[in-house]
Design a protein around this motif. Sequence first.
Motif, short mmCIF file in Angstrom:
data_model
loop_
_atom_site.label_atom_id
_atom_site.label_comp_id
_atom_site.label_asym_id
_atom_site.label_seq_id
_atom_site.Cartn_x
_atom_site.Cartn_y
_atom_site.Cartn_z
N SER A 221 44.37 52.14 48.81
CA SER A 221 44.94 51.12 47.91
C SER A 221 44.72 50.00 49.09
O SER A 221 45.54 49.64 49.83
CB SER A 221 45.59 51.33 47.20
N ILE A 222 43.81 48.81 48.84
CA ILE A 222 43.34 47.77 49.70
C ILE A 222 44.18 46.55 49.11
O ILE A 222 45.04 45.79 49.57
CB ILE A 222 41.74 47.80 48.98
N ALA A 223 44.65 46.90 47.53
CA ALA A 223 45.50 46.12 46.94
C ALA A 223 47.11 45.42 47.62
O ALA A 223 47.55 45.08 48.51
CB ALA A 223 45.82 45.69 45.96
N ALA A 224 47.56 47.34 48.16
CA ALA A 224 48.74 47.27 48.33
C ALA A 224 48.69 47.06 50.01
O ALA A 224 49.78 46.17 50.29
CB ALA A 224 49.06 49.10 48.17
N LEU A 225 47.77 47.46 50.66
CA LEU A 225 47.75 46.69 52.04
C LEU A 225 47.38 45.48 52.40
O LEU A 225 48.37 45.53 53.04
CB LEU A 225 45.93 47.83 52.41
N GLU A 226 46.85 44.72 51.83
CA GLU A 226 46.77 43.50 51.45
C GLU A 226 48.51 43.04 51.01
O GLU A 226 48.29 41.74 51.66
CB GLU A 226 45.59 42.68 51.27
N LYS A 227 48.65 42.72 50.61
CA LYS A 227 49.91 42.76 50.14
C LYS A 227 51.19 43.00 50.99
O LYS A 227 51.81 41.59 50.67
CB LYS A 227 50.60 43.54 48.54
N ILE A 228 50.89 44.11 51.33
CA ILE A 228 52.10 44.78 52.05
C ILE A 228 51.54 44.04 53.77
O ILE A 228 52.22 43.20 54.30
CB ILE A 228 51.70 46.22 52.56
N ARG A 229 50.78 43.59 54.05
CA ARG A 229 50.02 42.47 55.01
C ARG A 229 51.38 41.36 55.00
O ARG A 229 51.56 40.48 56.08
CB ARG A 229 48.81 42.33 55.19
N ARG A 230 50.72 40.46 54.09
CA ARG A 230 51.35 39.62 53.57
C ARG A 230 52.85 39.21 53.67
O ARG A 230 53.72 38.43 54.01
CB ARG A 230 50.60 38.79 51.77
N LEU A 231 53.38 40.28 53.39
CA LEU A 231 55.41 40.43 52.98
C LEU A 231 55.32 40.71 54.21
O LEU A 231 56.35 39.99 54.85
CB LEU A 231 55.02 41.55 51.59
N ALA A 232 54.58 41.19 55.11
CA ALA A 232 55.28 41.68 56.10
C ALA A 232 55.09 40.60 57.35
O ALA A 232 56.47 39.65 57.66
CB ALA A 232 54.44 42.63 56.77
N GLU A 233 53.97 40.00 57.44
CA GLU A 233 54.20 38.52 57.92
C GLU A 233 54.69 37.62 57.63
O GLU A 233 55.13 36.90 58.73
CB GLU A 233 52.42 37.88 57.96
N ASP A 234 55.28 37.16 56.22
CA ASP A 234 56.68 36.42 55.79
C ASP A 234 57.16 36.39 55.92
O ASP A 234 58.51 35.98 57.07
CB ASP A 234 56.64 36.32 54.64
N ALA A 235 58.12 38.02 56.59
CA ALA A 235 58.67 38.51 56.80
C ALA A 235 59.18 38.61 58.91
O ALA A 235 60.06 38.50 59.38
CB ALA A 235 59.63 40.07 56.80
N GLY A 236 58.20 37.51 59.44
CA GLY A 236 58.25 37.68 60.35
C GLY A 236 57.63 38.66 61.76
O GLY A 236 58.09 38.37 62.64
N ILE A 237 57.01 39.71 60.69
CA ILE A 237 56.45 41.52 61.49
C ILE A 237 55.06 40.43 61.93
O ILE A 237 54.44 40.25 61.06
CB ILE A 237 56.98 41.86 60.90
N LYS A 238 54.56 40.76 63.05
CA LYS A 238 53.75 40.89 63.30
C LYS A 238 52.47 41.89 62.86
O LYS A 238 52.54 42.98 63.19
CB LYS A 238 53.61 40.81 65.03
N VAL A 239 50.95 41.57 62.26
CA VAL A 239 50.21 42.59 61.60
C VAL A 239 48.84 42.51 62.24
O VAL A 239 48.57 41.73 62.88
CB VAL A 239 50.17 42.80 59.92
N THR A 240 49.17 43.84 62.63
CA THR A 240 47.58 43.91 63.25
C THR A 240 46.59 44.89 62.59
O THR A 240 47.50 46.01 61.86
CB THR A 240 47.34 44.40 64.84
N ASP A 241 45.39 45.24 62.60
CA ASP A 241 45.16 46.85 61.97
C ASP A 241 44.77 47.47 62.61
O ASP A 241 44.44 47.59 64.08
CB ASP A 241 42.93 46.32 61.61
#
Length: 243
Positions: A221-241
């Motif tokens: 699920s690309i939709a879930a992936l992008e939402k998780i990325r956004r939420l994690a960044e909002d929570a101050g987590i650094k996200v990389t692929d």
Amino acid sequence: MFETVKCKRALSPSGLPGIDYALNPYGGCEHGCVYCYGPEVTHTDFREWRIVRVRSNIAERLAKEAVNIDGTVGIGTVTDPYQYAEKRFKLSCQCLEVLRSAGLRIHIHTKSDLVLRDLDIIAGMKGEVGMTVTTLDDKISHITEPGAPLPARRLDALEKLTDAGVDTYALVGPVLMFLEGKEERFVDAIASTGTGRMCIDRLNMRPELSARMDRMGITGSIAALEKIRRLAEDAGIKVTDVF
Ligand code: SF4
């Protein structure tokens, strides 16, 4: 099922980003994740992937190879170094001792809280530990990662590693359809471990894997992936692929 074998070499050059050498004490993996592409990478039949080859002399080989090299050793680049075989054979632990003596940097990647057994060694070394979490749901985990420790145990291990000062990250991948609609709870659970990094990955559809997933009716699920990325960044987590 275990099969004891001798290896000719412990380390092999790695093409993975940030990893110079690959070290895999076991061949095959009891966790048996349905999305695993290890069988294809190693030209192994998926049905035989859970028959684990125990490389019994790997620590002795490593002791000879670890002198006069530099860089990062990836422990568990195609199989899990803390799968259940490790409880019995302790090869990952023996290799860690060798790498510690050699002063080498490590990058451990696992789905198992058995890694906590070696926390004293790991905490004293340079390097990082990635813990894979793909769902919070035990039933989904039983289907997709049938031999691996359940999600709560992995989150607990991630928290304990982080609390001990180990550089950690959550490997969230592959992001499957089961996370749709559960992204917020999922990111909250990752954030509550205290880890500051997330590595996120889409479903890597190699040919045999694709056929297997189709048969099971499981998609990424690309939709879930992008939402998780956004939420994690909002929570101050650094996200990389992943790649
Ligand atoms: S833990 Fe990793 S290596 Fe083992 S079966 Fe799952 S995806 Fe494959």
